[in-house]
Design an enzyme around this catalytic site. Structure first.
Site, PDB file in Angstrom:
ATOM      1  N   PHE A  64      28.877  48.301  39.247  1.00 23.22           N
ATOM      2  CA  PHE A  64      29.082  47.667  40.540  1.00 23.22           C
ATOM      3  C   PHE A  64      30.007  48.485  41.431  1.00 23.22           C
ATOM      4  O   PHE A  64      29.850  48.505  42.641  1.00 23.22           O
ATOM      5  CB  PHE A  64      29.595  46.235  40.356  1.00 23.22           C
ATOM      6  CG  PHE A  64      28.525  45.316  39.859  1.00 23.22           C
ATOM      7  CD1 PHE A  64      27.344  45.159  40.577  1.00 23.22           C
ATOM      8  CD2 PHE A  64      28.663  44.619  38.670  1.00 23.22           C
ATOM      9  CE1 PHE A  64      26.342  44.324  40.122  1.00 23.22           C
ATOM     10  CE2 PHE A  64      27.663  43.782  38.205  1.00 23.22           C
ATOM     11  CZ  PHE A  64      26.498  43.635  38.925  1.00 23.22           C
TER      12      PHE A  64
ATOM     13  N   LYS B 105      29.035  48.126  49.650  1.00 20.71           N
ATOM     14  CA  LYS B 105      29.855  46.928  49.514  1.00 20.71           C
ATOM     15  C   LYS B 105      31.349  47.204  49.748  1.00 20.71           C
ATOM     16  O   LYS B 105      31.996  46.524  50.554  1.00 20.71           O
ATOM     17  CB  LYS B 105      29.644  46.367  48.113  1.00 20.71           C
ATOM     18  CG  LYS B 105      30.502  45.188  47.753  1.00 20.71           C
ATOM     19  CD  LYS B 105      30.182  44.751  46.329  1.00 20.71           C
ATOM     20  CE  LYS B 105      31.289  43.886  45.763  1.00 20.71           C
ATOM     21  NZ  LYS B 105      31.082  43.647  44.333  1.00 20.71           N
ATOM     22  N   TYR B 106      31.883  48.232  49.078  1.00 24.02           N
ATOM     23  CA  TYR B 106      33.333  48.455  49.204  1.00 24.02           C
ATOM     24  C   TYR B 106      33.712  49.015  50.566  1.00 24.02           C
ATOM     25  O   TYR B 106      34.815  48.776  51.061  1.00 24.02           O
ATOM     26  CB  TYR B 106      33.838  49.317  48.046  1.00 24.02           C
ATOM     27  CG  TYR B 106      33.780  48.534  46.754  1.00 24.02           C
ATOM     28  CD1 TYR B 106      34.657  47.471  46.542  1.00 24.02           C
ATOM     29  CD2 TYR B 106      32.812  48.803  45.786  1.00 24.02           C
ATOM     30  CE1 TYR B 106      34.590  46.709  45.389  1.00 24.02           C
ATOM     31  CE2 TYR B 106      32.730  48.043  44.629  1.00 24.02           C
ATOM     32  CZ  TYR B 106      33.624  47.000  44.437  1.00 24.02           C
ATOM     33  OH  TYR B 106      33.549  46.232  43.313  1.00 24.02           O
TER      34      TYR B 106
ATOM     35  N   GLU C 115      44.492  39.732  37.743  1.00 17.36           N
ATOM     36  CA  GLU C 115      43.269  39.851  36.940  1.00 17.36           C
ATOM     37  C   GLU C 115      43.474  39.155  35.597  1.00 17.36           C
ATOM     38  O   GLU C 115      44.502  39.307  34.957  1.00 17.36           O
ATOM     39  CB  GLU C 115      42.937  41.354  36.727  1.00 17.36           C
ATOM     40  CG  GLU C 115      41.742  41.626  35.834  1.00 17.36           C
ATOM     41  CD  GLU C 115      40.483  40.896  36.284  1.00 17.36           C
ATOM     42  OE1 GLU C 115      40.143  40.948  37.483  1.00 17.36           O
ATOM     43  OE2 GLU C 115      39.838  40.236  35.430  1.00 17.36           O
TER      44      GLU C 115
ATOM     45  N   ASP D  12      45.114  33.974  35.211  1.00 14.25           N
ATOM     46  CA  ASP D  12      44.075  33.294  35.977  1.00 14.25           C
ATOM     47  C   ASP D  12      44.604  33.012  37.386  1.00 14.25           C
ATOM     48  O   ASP D  12      45.667  32.402  37.530  1.00 14.25           O
ATOM     49  CB  ASP D  12      43.724  31.984  35.255  1.00 14.25           C
ATOM     50  CG  ASP D  12      42.550  31.265  35.887  1.00 14.25           C
ATOM     51  OD1 ASP D  12      42.415  31.275  37.125  1.00 14.25           O
ATOM     52  OD2 ASP D  12      41.757  30.687  35.120  1.00 14.25           O
ATOM     53  N   MET D  13      43.883  33.451  38.397  1.00 13.54           N
ATOM     54  CA  MET D  13      44.361  33.294  39.773  1.00 13.54           C
ATOM     55  C   MET D  13      44.644  31.838  40.133  1.00 13.54           C
ATOM     56  O   MET D  13      45.447  31.547  41.000  1.00 13.54           O
ATOM     57  CB  MET D  13      43.338  33.878  40.769  1.00 13.54           C
ATOM     58  CG  MET D  13      42.062  33.072  40.891  1.00 13.54           C
ATOM     59  SD  MET D  13      40.943  33.760  42.131  1.00 13.54           S
ATOM     60  CE  MET D  13      40.136  35.031  41.188  1.00 13.54           C
TER      61      MET D  13
ATOM     62  N   GLU E   3      36.295  39.355  45.382  1.00 14.70           N
ATOM     63  CA  GLU E   3      34.848  39.634  45.310  1.00 14.70           C
ATOM     64  C   GLU E   3      34.270  38.785  44.184  1.00 14.70           C
ATOM     65  O   GLU E   3      34.007  39.253  43.092  1.00 14.70           O
ATOM     66  CB  GLU E   3      34.567  41.126  45.092  1.00 14.70           C
ATOM     67  CG  GLU E   3      35.362  41.808  44.013  1.00 14.70           C
ATOM     68  CD  GLU E   3      34.799  43.209  43.699  1.00 14.70           C
ATOM     69  OE1 GLU E   3      33.594  43.439  43.926  1.00 14.70           O
ATOM     70  OE2 GLU E   3      35.563  44.048  43.230  1.00 14.70           O
TER      71      GLU E   3
ATOM     72  N   GLU F 218      29.065  32.076  41.197  1.00 15.19           N
ATOM     73  CA  GLU F 218      30.043  32.564  40.222  1.00 15.19           C
ATOM     74  C   GLU F 218      31.400  31.892  40.439  1.00 15.19           C
ATOM     75  O   GLU F 218      32.427  32.388  40.017  1.00 15.19           O
ATOM     76  CB  GLU F 218      30.107  34.104  40.240  1.00 15.19           C
ATOM     77  CG  GLU F 218      28.789  34.715  39.763  1.00 15.19           C
ATOM     78  CD  GLU F 218      28.774  36.253  39.746  1.00 15.19           C
ATOM     79  OE1 GLU F 218      29.845  36.866  39.887  1.00 15.19           O
ATOM     80  OE2 GLU F 218      27.678  36.821  39.603  1.00 15.19           O
TER      81      GLU F 218
END
Lengths: 642, 642
Positions: free
Chosen positions: B319, B325-326, B382, B409-410, B425, B434
């Site tokens: 990816f 995308k980036y 992350e 975990d955010m 993202e 997702e």
């Protein structure tokens, strides 16, 4: 004409007033003779939890607490404990609005529905009464479908008015269409049933009949539909009575709905349920077929395979009791004897009964000969060693010398002489499905060239059938084989979407095949059949499968039939046959339905294949909108061994 | 623009003359550069076995002997042994007449078909070329279906002319309808494929496109459709060329059919196949997405579950290679920074990258800050311990002090300060699939009240999709679960029955929920969605499922899309998503199709449910003729863990 053997019908009550006390309600319902009561699970005030006008944050927080699963307050509940559980059907609040355009109302309605349902299930209520779907009901269907997937014991009774009272005349079929869509979205779940609510004006019979194919668990009788007899008591109109009597065959519960019209207050509220029980008691006695079939309604039986399997004594026993079938055979043999030799002649007529079983056709042939005053010599051929024991007894004790009994397969027997009359009873519900054609082709070698076969012909008929009941029975097996197998069934919860039509026939003796040195057909291709029939479907319905029947000419005018229109009265030996479809097809009104049917053969077996194709004419164009696969390809799932 | 990497296309030949010698034919086909030849299995004289005028008994006996399985005479066979088997496709006789009204012709046709097929299978031919269905073809379908059920290796190529040449203009869709019915009757058997025969006049594009959803194994080019170029060589018209090039993507075999028009005799018969190979060689180079997707066409992948599973390094690797995308993210961060603080201000902008993975968005944020000439402090959060190892390396080797890396975990992180810009993202092919909404709701507590989320919103789109290929892939699993699971797929053999429409959207930050003492949403009901969209279906087709796409606003004008009409050029990170239907629904032309879609939630998971309902207007009446169940009720088959 009172019928005391009829089982007691369950009659319950539903009140208009929502906020009742359980104990008091149960007491009053019992006092007025009711067997159960439909009661709201929560008070009407519970509606506040829809929170449809939440403004400030404090109220929003309250809402979220409730959403997160706060228990009921005792005061919110009408059904507070399991004290009267056996006497109650729980009613979901009418105010739930699952298809609101407001996200909040929709979400809270689903939470309220789940809460009420889960409480009712916790208490062990076996049925829950849920509101009629409104015009937009997809989210309601989804929510209920989820509940159905999780519920183990609880059945759903969905309130379905037989007509939409707002547009009573223009739109008779609307409620059925709505119900049909709803249950399709819910995968035809077997726990989703109908509580059918009758109206003052009933639609035409053709619209009433379609409900018989549906899972009706309850019938709601609002008090307003009752008339008043000379003594002031509530009674139903002739048309309502007729429909209620027909419904009673399906053994639903009845529910008197007190709609507050207060028409018969003088005679008391018990009068309604008493009248319903009165109708039930005065149902006509079931006829012979109904008596015989009792307990067999909509029960799937595998067709007999008499060629491969030996029938049991009890099977013979049952079929020999048919009061009509053997009388018809006797009549046919009688007329054949009369035609065969003149009275003054002293000639002996040779009768061969092939597949004699325990001998009923031998006995009848003897009787026929006596009546006709003709001399006969009878052979009885039977391959079932167990039945042959009985034949031996019959010969020694009853028939004596005029009957010769032969043990063996009729197709292989080397007969010592040729027959004038060949008598057989090899027909199945679909005519040829117990291999009568193949057996008689084999027996034909010992029939004189001008000899008579009884039966002399048989024709097969099919019609498109709707029955969610039968479909659910078949799909319960969860495999392809059962969807590609025909069943013998006494139809009850079914609707025919069109009248039966003939697909093919067989005649005996049959001169169309080439024989080998043993005088047997060199192969069986002459017994294959292929037919396409076209049905015009006036009213919409779900096609779940194909019904099959036969009509047979035993001899000249003596016919025997299980086709509804010409059914031999009182004959119970055959129920119709049912060929299921793997995927039900919704047939819109004014459709054309083609059904294709095959009878196919290999050297080892015979089988059927079938498929359907529905189309609609739009302007000058024919649009085919629904087809099935060809079912039972190559006889992979069902066949009859040769 | 010649493309030498394109694999060699297989080009075969079909001659008009039936009675050819195999060895000679193979030699001449090879000499003219063909890879295979379609050759009749038997000589045309074999037609005598139809016995359509059998009169005397002797001939009848001969027929029955043949029916009973007499072997072929050597002289009856064109393909006599397996010498050239790898070079041959067997052709079933055109004269078989399976739907004759004559029982004998019908029966013998089936026997001849079975004989020819069984001989070809015995020799090991891998493909059999069968005749075009005539107007009545039910018995043909049944016969072929039986063969399909028994065959292990042999594929069927059914000759399907793209237009019915008898009525070339009036009835463009007729052949597709016929094919569609035929394969429906045959249960969509995966061994039944099309040999599509092109015509001089091709129908409109919309009718050509529907063939791309069909299993085309061969394309027949009759010599009459070729034009002549200035040098006298055969070439195709622009329209034919375009269609042939599109077909080449599906890698069919091509067949030059010598229809005896003898248009290019001077240049030799090889010229046709050379031209086909020339077209193949000069196909445009695949673009970046096609290159990336090569091998993934129509391949079903399960959507990622990044919240439940830890992604593998190779997944990140792929990816991160997306060239588009980036760049879009960098642009979005750049404009957000410009808007956030004035250039002259010395203020530090706090950027938090949540779900940082191996750090590409951190790197891009640093670049954006450099370009914008703004001071930033970056946090990278992350939860995947393996990716976190890489983040540690990146910090020590590349980023240095301006980046703080956080393991966790955010949704649960206690941030030391609040962010100006939250970059993530978390989008899936369906936008929210997702769990971007749930993750960002949790991260929102450390975003300043006026802070910016990148992405700031995303919208989900669906369209009705036809693809027997994808349907067969799903049904190969033979269970319910796979029919109720969405798949990420690079579409190839598909036709969209209507353009996509939006069903819902999400916005961030989101002010619509109530928070608990941890500042997390007290429940997830605000992230449920329910939508009904109505499609007008102009041309008939089979609905096999629903395609899904997203469009996202990263920041103001910076958008990112996988919706075909607005697809970000060159971006390959997402293929579309496909929601199958358990039972395909045939949609007639001019139908109305309602699709209902839900995003639902419990405390543990998020899932989708979907259902469809097709109707047709006849006069003033709307007839609903096809509905699905509600699929994936309660998330029973597929869900995303929270």
């Amino acid at each position: 004409m009172s019928n005391n053997n009829v089982p007691r019908v369950a009659v319950g009550v539903l009140y208009s007033q929502e906020d009742r006390d359980t104990a008091l309600s149960v007491t009053s319902a019992k006092e007025t003779g009711h067997d159960f009561i439909i009661l709201p699970i929560t008070h009407s005030d519970y509606k506040r939890f829809l929170f449809d006008k939440v403004e400030d944050n404090k109220e929003k927080r309250l809402m979220e607490e409730w959403r997160n699963g706060k228990p009921f307050l005792k005061n919110d509940l009408i059904i507070q404990n399991n004290e009267h559980v056996d006497y109650l059907v729980g009613k979901i609040s009418d105010w739930i609005d699952l298809d609101s355009s407001n996200h909040q109302v929709r979400t809270n309605s689903e939470i309220a529905l789940n809460q009420q349902f889960s409480w009712a299930a916790h208490l062990g209520l076996t049925a829950i009464f849920v509101p009629t779907p409104t015009n937009s009901f997809l989210n309601y269907a989804r929510s209920l479908n989820k509940i159905l997937g999780n519920s183990t014991y609880t059945h759903i009774w969905m309130r379905i008015p037989i007509i939409n009272e707002d547009t009573p005349y223009s739109n008779d079929i609307e409620m059925w269409e709505k119900w049909n869509k709803f249950r399709t979205f819910c995968e035809n779940h077997h726990k989703l049933s109908i509580a059918l609510e009758l109206s003052v004006n009933l639609p035409d019979d053709v619209y009433l009949e379609r409900w018989f194919a549906e899972p009706i668990k309850a019938v709601i009788l609002p008090t307003k539909i009752f008339l008043t007899n000379v003594k002031g008591y509530p009674v139903l109109s002739k048309k309502h009575q007729g429909f209620v009597k027909k419904l009673m065959k399906y053994k639903p519960s009845f529910v008197v709905f007190d709609d507050m019209t207060s028409k018969h207050q003088d005679v008391g509220f018990a009068a309604y349920q008493e009248y319903v029980r009165h109708i039930n008691r005065t149902m006509p006695e079931p006829n012979q077929i109904e008596q015989f079939g009792n307990g067999y309604q909509d029960f799937l039986q595998s067709p007999l395979q008499p060629l491969m399997d030996n029938l049991e004594s009890s099977t013979y026993e049952i079929f020999e009791k048919d009061p009509v079938k053997y009388a018809l055979y006797e009549k046919a043999v009688y007329y054949a004897l009369l035609d065969r030799v003149a009275l003054e002649s002293n000639e002996i007529t040779v009768i061969m009964v092939v597949g004699a079983g325990r001998g009923p056709l031998v006995t009848r042939s003897i009787k026929a000969a006596e009546k006709a005053n003709r001399k006969v010599r009878i052979y009885a051929v039977e391959k079932n060693p167990n039945a042959f024991v009985i034949l031996q007894n019959m010969k020694s004790e009853v028939w004596g010398d005029k009957v010769t009994i032969v043990f063996g397969d009729m197709r292989k027997w080397k007969a010592p002489e040729k027959a004038d009359i060949l008598v057989s009873e090899l027909l199945g519900s679909f005519g040829d499905n117990e291999l009568s054609p193949e057996c008689l082709d084999g027996a034909q070698k010992y029939l004189k060239p001008d000899g008579i076969s009884i039966p002399s012909s048989y024709r097969t008929f099919i019609s498109p059938l709707s029955s969610s009941k039968l479909y659910n029975e078949v799909s319960a097996y969860k495999d392809l084989v059962h969807f590609e197998t025909p069943y013998v069934v006494m139809f009850q919860s079914v609707t025919e979407l069109a009248k039966p039509q003939e697909i093919w026939q067989f005649e005996h003796p049959n001169g169309s095949f080439v024989i080998d040195e043993e005088e047997n057909p060199v192969n069986n291709y002459h017994n294959t059949r292929y037919s396409k029939v076209t049905f015009n479907i006036t009213n919409s319905g779900i096609l779940h499968g194909i019904a099959g029947y036969f009509e047979s000419v035993l001899y000249k005018d003596v016919t025997m039939s299980i086709l509804p229109a010409t059914h031999s009265e009182g004959m119970f030996s055959w129920f119709p046959i049912f060929f299921p479809l793997k995927v039900p097809i919704y047939i819109t009104s004014n459709s054309t339905l083609n059904i294709y049917f095959w009878r196919l053969t290999s050297s080892k077996k015979v089988w059927y294949e079938w498929c359907v194709d529905a189309s609609l004419t739009v302007g000058s164009e024919t649009k085919s909108y629904g087809s099935s696969n060809i079912q039972n390809v190559g006889g992979r799932s069902s066949w009859i061994g040769l």
